[in-house]
Scaffold this active site. Structure first.
Site, mmCIF file in Angstrom:
data_model
loop_
_atom_site.group_PDB
_atom_site.id
_atom_site.type_symbol
_atom_site.label_atom_id
_atom_site.label_comp_id
_atom_site.label_asym_id
_atom_site.label_seq_id
_atom_site.Cartn_x
_atom_site.Cartn_y
_atom_site.Cartn_z
ATOM 1 N N PRO A 134 0.821 -1.213 0.000
ATOM 2 C CA PRO A 134 0.000 0.000 0.000
ATOM 3 C C PRO A 134 0.859 1.270 0.000
ATOM 4 O O PRO A 134 0.511 2.244 -0.663
ATOM 5 C CB PRO A 134 -0.812 -0.129 1.291
ATOM 6 C CG PRO A 134 -0.880 -1.600 1.557
ATOM 7 C CD PRO A 134 0.391 -2.189 1.024
ATOM 8 N N GLU A 363 4.113 -2.073 -13.640
ATOM 9 C CA GLU A 363 5.411 -2.445 -14.232
ATOM 10 C C GLU A 363 6.311 -1.229 -14.427
ATOM 11 O O GLU A 363 7.034 -1.125 -15.420
ATOM 12 C CB GLU A 363 5.210 -3.177 -15.566
ATOM 13 C CG GLU A 363 4.657 -4.568 -15.413
ATOM 14 C CD GLU A 363 5.594 -5.488 -14.665
ATOM 15 O OE1 GLU A 363 6.742 -5.089 -14.415
ATOM 16 O OE2 GLU A 363 5.160 -6.591 -14.305
HETATM 17 P P1 TGC Z 1 18.650 0.063 -7.509
HETATM 18 O O1 TGC Z 1 19.628 0.498 -6.460
HETATM 19 O O2 TGC Z 1 18.633 0.748 -8.828
HETATM 20 O O3 TGC Z 1 18.820 -1.502 -7.773
HETATM 21 C C1 TGC Z 1 18.809 -2.451 -6.714
HETATM 22 C C2 TGC Z 1 19.408 -3.735 -7.263
HETATM 23 O O4 TGC Z 1 18.590 -4.224 -8.352
HETATM 24 C C3 TGC Z 1 19.343 -4.228 -9.582
HETATM 25 N N1 TGC Z 1 18.431 -3.764 -10.634
HETATM 26 C C4 TGC Z 1 17.929 -4.579 -11.553
HETATM 27 N N2 TGC Z 1 18.140 -5.883 -11.795
HETATM 28 C C5 TGC Z 1 17.474 -6.445 -12.803
HETATM 29 N N3 TGC Z 1 16.602 -5.738 -13.560
HETATM 30 C C6 TGC Z 1 16.353 -4.432 -13.353
HETATM 31 N N4 TGC Z 1 15.474 -3.776 -14.107
HETATM 32 C C7 TGC Z 1 17.033 -3.790 -12.303
HETATM 33 N N5 TGC Z 1 17.051 -2.523 -11.819
HETATM 34 C C8 TGC Z 1 17.914 -2.528 -10.799
HETATM 35 C C9 TGC Z 1 20.509 -3.286 -9.342
HETATM 36 O O5 TGC Z 1 21.593 -3.603 -10.182
HETATM 37 C C10 TGC Z 1 20.798 -3.552 -7.881
HETATM 38 O O6 TGC Z 1 21.449 -4.827 -7.795
HETATM 39 P P2 TGC Z 1 22.558 -5.120 -6.675
HETATM 40 O O7 TGC Z 1 22.935 -6.542 -6.899
HETATM 41 O O8 TGC Z 1 23.645 -4.119 -6.943
HETATM 42 O O9 TGC Z 1 21.884 -4.870 -5.343
HETATM 43 O O10 TGC Z 1 17.208 0.113 -6.843
HETATM 44 P P3 TGC Z 1 16.295 1.313 -6.407
HETATM 45 O O11 TGC Z 1 15.763 1.006 -5.046
HETATM 46 O O12 TGC Z 1 17.031 2.622 -6.601
HETATM 47 O O13 TGC Z 1 15.076 1.210 -7.429
HETATM 48 C C11 TGC Z 1 15.191 1.430 -8.776
HETATM 49 C C12 TGC Z 1 13.776 1.495 -9.438
HETATM 50 C C13 TGC Z 1 13.012 2.709 -8.983
HETATM 51 C C14 TGC Z 1 14.038 1.572 -10.943
HETATM 52 C C15 TGC Z 1 12.982 0.224 -9.093
HETATM 53 O O14 TGC Z 1 12.653 0.191 -7.750
HETATM 54 C C16 TGC Z 1 11.702 0.095 -9.911
HETATM 55 O O15 TGC Z 1 11.743 -0.428 -11.015
HETATM 56 N N6 TGC Z 1 10.531 0.561 -9.396
HETATM 57 C C17 TGC Z 1 9.243 0.330 -10.027
HETATM 58 C C18 TGC Z 1 8.536 -0.816 -9.345
HETATM 59 C C19 TGC Z 1 7.687 -1.616 -10.275
HETATM 60 O O16 TGC Z 1 7.796 -1.558 -11.482
HETATM 61 N N7 TGC Z 1 6.823 -2.457 -9.733
HETATM 62 C C20 TGC Z 1 6.049 -3.370 -10.524
HETATM 63 C C21 TGC Z 1 5.373 -4.391 -9.671
HETATM 64 S S1 TGC Z 1 4.748 -5.818 -10.531
HETATM 65 C C22 TGC Z 1 3.507 -5.245 -11.483
HETATM 66 O O17 TGC Z 1 3.263 -4.091 -11.575
HETATM 67 C C23 TGC Z 1 2.728 -6.245 -12.238
HETATM 68 S S2 TGC Z 1 1.500 -5.518 -13.203
HETATM 69 C C24 TGC Z 1 0.714 -6.790 -13.972
HETATM 70 C C25 TGC Z 1 1.262 -7.110 -15.319
HETATM 71 O O18 TGC Z 1 2.493 -7.169 -15.519
HETATM 72 O O19 TGC Z 1 0.477 -7.338 -16.230
HETATM 73 P P1 FAD Z 2 3.335 5.556 -6.377
HETATM 74 O O1 FAD Z 2 4.633 4.871 -6.272
HETATM 75 O O2 FAD Z 2 2.687 6.071 -5.142
HETATM 76 O O3 FAD Z 2 3.452 6.756 -7.419
HETATM 77 C C1 FAD Z 2 2.456 7.773 -7.559
HETATM 78 C C2 FAD Z 2 2.972 8.782 -8.577
HETATM 79 O O4 FAD Z 2 4.188 9.351 -8.096
HETATM 80 C C3 FAD Z 2 3.321 8.134 -9.929
HETATM 81 O O5 FAD Z 2 3.003 9.021 -10.975
HETATM 82 C C4 FAD Z 2 4.816 7.973 -9.829
HETATM 83 O O6 FAD Z 2 5.471 7.927 -11.090
HETATM 84 C C5 FAD Z 2 5.198 9.221 -9.078
HETATM 85 N N1 FAD Z 2 6.507 9.086 -8.433
HETATM 86 C C6 FAD Z 2 6.913 8.151 -7.537
HETATM 87 N N2 FAD Z 2 8.195 8.336 -7.209
HETATM 88 C C7 FAD Z 2 8.608 9.415 -7.921
HETATM 89 C C8 FAD Z 2 9.847 10.102 -8.023
HETATM 90 N N3 FAD Z 2 10.936 9.684 -7.372
HETATM 91 N N4 FAD Z 2 9.920 11.182 -8.839
HETATM 92 C C9 FAD Z 2 8.816 11.603 -9.533
HETATM 93 N N5 FAD Z 2 7.637 10.998 -9.489
HETATM 94 C C10 FAD Z 2 7.531 9.903 -8.691
HETATM 95 N N6 FAD Z 2 2.106 -4.896 -8.309
HETATM 96 C C11 FAD Z 2 2.607 -6.127 -8.018
HETATM 97 O O7 FAD Z 2 3.541 -6.270 -7.235
HETATM 98 N N7 FAD Z 2 2.065 -7.239 -8.602
HETATM 99 C C12 FAD Z 2 1.032 -7.173 -9.477
HETATM 100 O O8 FAD Z 2 0.580 -8.208 -9.983
HETATM 101 C C13 FAD Z 2 0.479 -5.893 -9.779
HETATM 102 N N8 FAD Z 2 -0.610 -5.787 -10.588
HETATM 103 C C14 FAD Z 2 -1.201 -4.557 -10.771
HETATM 104 C C15 FAD Z 2 -2.410 -4.467 -11.484
HETATM 105 C C16 FAD Z 2 -3.042 -3.241 -11.631
HETATM 106 C C17 FAD Z 2 -4.345 -3.171 -12.354
HETATM 107 C C18 FAD Z 2 -2.446 -2.062 -11.117
HETATM 108 C C19 FAD Z 2 -3.092 -0.722 -11.307
HETATM 109 C C20 FAD Z 2 -1.269 -2.145 -10.406
HETATM 110 C C21 FAD Z 2 -0.628 -3.385 -10.211
HETATM 111 N N9 FAD Z 2 0.523 -3.510 -9.436
HETATM 112 C C22 FAD Z 2 1.056 -4.741 -9.158
HETATM 113 C C23 FAD Z 2 1.066 -2.338 -8.746
HETATM 114 C C24 FAD Z 2 1.904 -1.421 -9.625
HETATM 115 O O9 FAD Z 2 3.133 -2.002 -9.931
HETATM 116 C C25 FAD Z 2 2.078 -0.087 -8.866
HETATM 117 O O10 FAD Z 2 0.814 0.548 -8.874
HETATM 118 C C26 FAD Z 2 3.116 0.789 -9.504
HETATM 119 O O11 FAD Z 2 4.413 0.241 -9.333
HETATM 120 C C27 FAD Z 2 3.097 2.230 -8.936
HETATM 121 O O12 FAD Z 2 3.020 2.228 -7.574
HETATM 122 P P2 FAD Z 2 1.915 3.128 -6.795
HETATM 123 O O13 FAD Z 2 0.595 2.852 -7.419
HETATM 124 O O14 FAD Z 2 2.091 2.876 -5.351
HETATM 125 O O15 FAD Z 2 2.300 4.623 -7.154
#
Ligand code: TGC
Ligand code: FAD
Length: 384
Positions: A134, A363
């Protein structure tokens, strides 16, 4: 599209065949029902998962364990065809194959792989992937869900949010803080203390199950931990896979909107002639065609890089940022061509546009990918 970009010349015959098979399945099996599922906020996920398993698209780019072992490009094309029908269907496949199955395949023990991957490839078992919380979405490093040792066992406590497939899953891959940093756990969803209430009232991704995961003293054996994933690198490596599928998928949604709008513009008469005959309409169509075509080219290029083993996370961010942002722009412009009809579920355009709002956020949001590209270009990390 083919006329202007000659895209098929970039694909192998086998890839074109896979694309046709998935397109036919999506058109025959999903398209006739998906607007109703979206309206009702339901998805026959269990039945669909089995059918998608028989089609061979669940974990289709993974090797062994009953997975199809296809190329990354073929997997991308399957995502494209599924998302051309609805992002929710591509999400079901992404979360199963790229997040849950990939996590097990890349980081799991042999026993975990043998137990879960074959039934997941067949769609008999459904997986979910719990990273977001959350209070920690874009910044998963801050997660509060924790796993503590109790003898040989682990006890998990915490809450995950927005988890696709959560309440229908048989197994959850859950990421948690431990004394050794972030680790992944394989949680059978019938374990005592695990629950997954569904999140309702969504106006996007309605043909997809989204849930909270509650872990209330969930006791797991030592063998439940993914043995080789340590630190944020574990979950982020899985995100690369799912983001890759979205690079292709989002462009499928855009293609469907564009095809719908072109067809509509040719039959809709305004001021005594077809809408397609006006220069302003043609300018919209031409500009959208450019973006959809360029989006395909970018996707195919990333596919080739992934197939040759050289795709970097920054390149995946480039594709995800560009293609989703352009897809949502295309969907909104197509909606203008359809006028009032565009706001209904009679046409797929607004459904795609609403879905793409989620795809833009999950993502990695637009901003996270901009920051990733910014870091790659300047050497400065500006996330914090
Ligand atoms: P940072 O210090 O940059 O990295 C920590 C460690 O991770 C490694 N790393 C990666 N490794 C593989 N692939 C990548 N894309 C990587 N990016 C970073 C990095 O080398 C480091 O490794 P190590 O061994 O040195 O420790 O980490 P940070 O805390 O500064 O975060 C970077 C950031 C903001 C880019 C990352 O936290 C991020 O990508 N945030 C977004 C979170 C996100 O996308 N969540 C998605 C959740 S799942 C989902 O949404 C499913 S939706 C459903 C569907 O897919 O249909
Ligand atoms: P926040 O992180 O609170 O961000 C809110 C806004 O602030 C965004 O515009 C963001 O870009 C901005 N922001 C944040 N940090 C910064 C910064 N440093 N500088 C400038 N702007 C910033 N997650 C899973 O783990 N597994 C799943 O299967 C999954 N499925 C999903 C399915 C759906 C339909 C949706 C909507 C989400 C799903 N997610 C899942 C979660 C998804 O990955 C998160 O919603 C996403 O990573 C963004 O997190 P948040 O919603 O908490 O937004």
């Amino acid at each position: 599209m083919e006329k202007l970009f000659g895209l098929d010349s970039l694909l192998e015959p086998e890839e074109i065949e896979i694309r046709s098979t998935v397109r036919k399945f999506a058109s025959d099996r999903i398209r006739p029902h998906v607007a109703q599922w979206f309206e009702e906020g339901t998805l026959p996920a269990r039945d669909l998962a089995k059918e998608l398993g028989s089609l061979g698209v669940l974990g289709m780019h993974l090797e062994g364990y009953d997975c199809a072992g296809m190329s990354a490009t073929a997997y991308g094309l399957a995502c494209l065809e599924l998302e051309a029908v609805d992002s929710g269907i591509r999400s079901l496949v992404s979360v199963q194959g790229s997040l849950a199955m990939f996590a097990l395949h890349r980081w799991g023990s042999e026993e975990q792989k043998q137990t879960w991957l074959p039934p997941m490839a067949r769609g008999e078992a459904i997986g979910c992937f719990g990273l977001t919380e959350p209070d920690f979405g874009s910044n998963p490093a801050g997660m509060r869900t924790n796993a503590k040792r109790d003898g040989d066992d682990w006890i998990l406590n915490g809450t995950k949010m927005w988890i696709t497939n959560g309440s229908i899953a048989d197994v959850a891959v859950v990421w948690a803080q431990t004394d050794e940093g972030i680790r992944g756990f394989v949680v059978p969803t019938d374990t005592l203390g695990f629950s997954a209430p569904e999140i309702k009232k969504k106006v996007s991704l309605r043909a997809s199950v989204t849930s909270e995961l509650v872990l209330d003293g969930v006791r797991l054996p030592a063998s439940a931990m993914l043995p080789t994933a340590q630190g944020l690198r574990g979950p982020l490596s899985c995100l690369n896979e799912a983001r890759f599928g979205i690079v292709f998928g989002s462009i499928g949604a855009a293609r469907d909107c564009l095809e719908t709008a072109v067809e509509y513009s040719m039959s809709r008469e305004v001021f005594d002639k077809p809408l397609a005959g006006y220069q302003l309409t043609q300018a919209k169509i031409a500009d959208m065609m450019l973006e959809v075509g360029k989006g395909h080219l970018l996707a195919y290029q990333l596919g080739r890089l992934k197939d040759s083993g050289g795709l970097t996370p920054e390149q995946v961010s480039t594709g995800k940022l560009n293609n989703v942002r352009e897809a949502i722009d295309v969907a909104r412009t197509c909606r203008t061509i359809l006028g009032a009809n565009g706001i209904t579920l009679e046409y797929p355009v607004m459904r795609h546009a609403n879905n793409l709002e989620s795809v833009l956020t999950y993502e990695g949001t637009t901003e996270m990918h901009q920051l990733t590209i910014g870091r790659a270009m300047t050497g400065e990390a500006a996330f914090r």
